[in-house]
Design an enzyme around this catalytic site. Structure first.
Site, mmCIF file in Angstrom:
data_model
loop_
_atom_site.group_PDB
_atom_site.id
_atom_site.type_symbol
_atom_site.label_atom_id
_atom_site.label_comp_id
_atom_site.label_asym_id
_atom_site.label_seq_id
_atom_site.Cartn_x
_atom_site.Cartn_y
_atom_site.Cartn_z
ATOM 1 N N HIS A 150 -12.147 12.786 3.287
ATOM 2 C CA HIS A 150 -13.138 12.051 2.392
ATOM 3 C C HIS A 150 -13.515 13.063 1.772
ATOM 4 C CE1 HIS A 150 -14.943 8.128 4.612
ATOM 5 N NE2 HIS A 150 -14.418 7.869 4.027
ATOM 6 N N GLU A 152 5.173 -4.231 -1.874
ATOM 7 C CA GLU A 152 5.307 -2.852 -1.574
ATOM 8 C C GLU A 152 6.723 -2.747 -0.226
ATOM 9 O OE1 GLU A 152 1.021 -2.402 -0.421
ATOM 10 O OE2 GLU A 152 1.176 -4.308 1.121
ATOM 11 N N ARG A 200 3.774 7.361 5.040
ATOM 12 C CA ARG A 200 2.685 8.546 3.506
ATOM 13 C C ARG A 200 2.139 9.441 3.632
ATOM 14 N NH1 ARG A 200 -0.202 2.415 1.450
ATOM 15 N NH2 ARG A 200 -2.308 3.785 0.384
ATOM 16 N N ASN A 244 2.609 3.142 -3.367
ATOM 17 C CA ASN A 244 2.215 3.554 -2.189
ATOM 18 C C ASN A 244 3.061 3.371 -1.072
ATOM 19 O OD1 ASN A 244 0.289 4.900 -3.695
ATOM 20 N ND2 ASN A 244 -1.169 3.627 -2.865
ATOM 21 N N ASP A 245 2.766 2.313 -0.983
ATOM 22 C CA ASP A 245 4.236 2.146 0.337
ATOM 23 C C ASP A 245 5.038 1.306 0.175
ATOM 24 O OD1 ASP A 245 2.231 1.575 2.697
ATOM 25 O OD2 ASP A 245 0.839 -0.202 1.417
ATOM 26 N N CYS A 259 -0.011 -1.402 -9.082
ATOM 27 C CA CYS A 259 -1.765 -0.763 -8.841
ATOM 28 C C CYS A 259 -1.235 -0.078 -7.303
ATOM 29 C CB CYS A 259 -2.050 -2.513 -8.187
ATOM 30 S SG CYS A 259 -0.907 -2.658 -6.680
#
Ligand code: PEP
Ligand code: MG
Length: 652
Positions: free
Chosen positions: A264, A502, A536, A525-526, A573
């Site tokens: 965060h 993915e 990751r 990403n995956d 994406c």
């Protein structure tokens, strides 16, 4: 011999071999490096006698540490100068400023309370004041990501398990401060030990909330730090509250030992536009206050002895970036069409209605990925079907009937636990019950979500997307459930149904999947973590788990080819689509849609407008034949410099 010599210096010293590092003063750590003759080693040091330490230790290594070895012409060791510390980029950008070490004072916490009623009242007062403070922060937040964080913090203050623990300690005669502190620390420790990166990062949130309430109970004024100008903050770890309340007129960036790129704190830093790096060696905590340093967050570098040329170079680059960004935002409503007339759809990755609205103001042409699991993150109870339907409908209405809305069904598991979907612990969560697998195990969850999503049909061009599909049977099962729900709602037309690519099996079998879907969207990403078998979130693999790897690009090429052969469109994406450097190769490979992180929409659209499809096809073919991600990046950097960045932006 080496460890003994290292101990003669005050500096903290490390010995590095490839990706491994050892404390040079620890015999056991050095042995664990298993160094053999011919290995290249690096020595790094920080502290007042760092330079002398490096010089002496490198000489010692080159001489064989007292063993009779033939001396080589070139020393076997190279110096990693103590003038550079490496970390991982948490928020991009660069800054030149002075070191300000952030040290939180230790709080004196009395163990025993006066009487139970008084202590209970003190805890209640602290919790109430903290809730109010968080509500104010939430209202002031600039962006939904920030607001969400403070909403989640408020939710932690109401957590029944936490409160139960604190109250039972109060009943044992402990003080409010002691009881609250013990309860939050114990829960944070539990999060940390869960072996899950996301939970570990949430431990930082809990510690943050814990401190906030604690100070309120102890009536300690949380005075804003008295910071000098041009501060580059250095800390073991910053809390989300500290990050959100940083005075960006004085703070130019920060560097932390802990934290990760998905924490965060990193999200907040990006929202504030503050360059930041994390995962830096603890040596950084020894830097003197006031020392002039150069933070190059894009590269993950902190230069301790920057020269004037480096400073000027980065400063000029920063100015250019700012001007370019201003220009791109001003032109954000223009379509993303290459110079030779090829249109690419640029849509947004979103997790809330606010983000959809923001995306539209920045020229987003639709939503390419609604991460539905983020809509109700940190909720302890499932949202009602009505609430879910209301959320999807509001988002669809905001987009309107001319724009795509791609809703991804719940992608829970792996690094994304959802509090109201309890799951058994798994040895390898990323290889376990993730995404569509989990939903098919609990079909009621999927059914309910389909019903809610279908309620928004008609308000936007509705698309439903399944995450983590690896088998064709998963698609068939999910489609059957969707068709049953659509029938029950008496819908005459089914929304478009697509899958995320993915997992390598889905990419390799894209020609088998293509006839059964309306579209594909590639989650790089995956796809990167599963193709390269690199977690990751692994801090030590962060630089190698690179989506620019030719193996990943080849899978993208395979997917696009198969989709187009069946007349289906393909989006990307994953975070690769948000990288301007990757745009030429993605377009060249034939990707039809780029779904990107909201603030980057103007940049990606502007990048497309500066390219030629024909050139992109050539560069794409070329990089598919390269050996490594670094070579792909270099080739694309050269291409980028020669095309996109030829004309400097001038200030008006
Ligand atoms: C991806 O994996 O690339 C993706 C877009 O999904 P997420 O990052 O939410 O896993
Ligand atoms: Mg994914």
């Amino acid at each position: 011999v080496f460890a003994q010599a290292a101990k003669g210096f005050k500096a903290s010293i490390y010995l590095h071999k490839q990706t491994q590092s050892a404390n040079a003063k620890s015999l056991v750590a050095i042995m664990a490096l298993q160094t053999v003759k011919g290995d290249t080693l690096q020595v790094s040091a920080a502290g007042e006698d760092a330079e002398a330490a490096i010089k002496a230790l490198v000489a010692l290594l080159a001489q064989g540490c007292g063993e009779a070895v033939a001396t080589v012409a070139e020393p076997a060791a190279t110096v990693l100068s103590a003038t550079l510390l490496k970390g991982v980029c948490a928020s991009p950008g660069s800054a030149f400023g002075q070191v300000v070490q952030v040290i939180e004072p230790e709080l004196a916490i009395p163990e025993h309370g006066t009487d139970e009623a008084t202590e209970r009242a003190a805890l209640a007062r602290g919790l109430l004041a903290a809730t109010e403070a968080l509500r104010t922060l939430q209202d002031k937040a600039c962006g939904s990501a920030q607001a969400e964080i403070f909403r989640a913090h408020q939710e932690l203050l109401e957590d029944p398990t936490l409160l139960e623990q604190a109250h039972s300690l109060l009943a044992d005669g402990k003080s409010a401060a002691f009881a609250w502190n013990r309860a939050t620390l114990a829960t944070a420790k539990l999060f940390q030990g869960a072996g899950n990166a996301l939970l570990a990062e949430r431990a930082a949130d809990l510690a943050d909330v814990g401190q906030r309430v604690l100070k309120l109970i102890l009536r300690i004024q949380d005075s804003a730090w008295d910071l000098p100008e041009r501060a580059i903050l250095i800390a073991e770890q910053l809390t989300p509250s500290q990050t959100a309340s940083l005075d960006t007129r004085k703070v130019l960036g920060f560097v932390t030992v802990g934290g990760g790129a998905t924490s965060h704190v990193a999200i907040l830093a990006r929202a504030l536009g503050l360059p930041a790096i994390c995962g830096v060696s603890a040596d950084v905590l020894g830097l003197a206050n006031g020392k002039q340093v150069l933070l190059d967050a894009d590269k993950g570098d902190l230069h301790l002895e920057p020269n004037l040329a480096e400073i000027e170079h980065l400063e000029a680059a920063r100015k250019q970036q700012a001007l370019r960004h201003q220009r791109d935002v001003a032109q954000a409503s223009l379509p993303a069409t290459t110079r030779d007339g090829h249109h690419v759809e640029v849509t947004a990755n979103v997790a809330s209605l606010q983000e959809v609205e923001h995306a539209l103001t920045l020229g987003g042409e639709g939503v390419g990925l609604l991460r539905s699991e983020f809509l109700y993150l940190d909720r302890h109870r499932a949202p009602s079907p009505e609430e879910q339907a209301g959320t999807y409908t509001a988002i669809a209405r905001a987009l309107g009937s001319e724009r795509n809305l791609v809703v991804r069904t719940l992608d829970v598991g792996g690094d994304k636990p959802l509090a109201y979907v309890p799951m058994d612990a798994e040895t390898n969560p990323f290889l376990g019950l993730r995404g569509i697998r989990l939903c098919l195990e609990r079909p009621e969850l999927l059914r309910e979500q389909f019903r809610a999503i279908l309620a928004s049909a008609g308000f936007a061009r509705l698309h439903i997307m399944l995450p983590m599909v690896s088998l064709l049977s998963e698609l068939h099962l999910a489609r059957k459930i969707l068709e049953e729900e659509a029938l029950a709602l008496k819908l005459t037309e089914l929304p478009k149904l697509g899958i995320m690519i993915e997992v390598p099996s889905a990419a390799l079998m894209a020609d088998v999947f293509a006839p059964h879907v309306d579209f594909f969207s590639i989650g790089t990403n995956d796809l990167t973590q599963y193709t390269l078998a690199m977690d990751r979130d692994h801090p030590r693999l962060a630089s190698q788990a690179d989506s620019f790897h030719p193996a990943v690009l080849r899978l993208i090429a395979t997917t696009v080819k198969a989709a187009h052969a069946h007349g289906k469109w393909v989006g990307v994406c994953g975070a690769l689509a948000s990288e301007a450097l990757a745009v030429p190769v993605l377009i060249g490979l034939g990707v039809d849609e780029l779904s990107v992180s909201v603030p980057l929409i103007p940049t990606i659209k502007a990048t497309v407008r500066e390219l030629d499809l024909a050139d992109c096809q050539i560069i794409a073919r070329q990089v598919l034949g390269l050996e490594e991600a670094s070579q792909v990046r270099e080739a694309l950097r050269q291409y980028h410099a020669a095309t996109v960045e030829t004309s400097p932006v001038v200030e008006h």
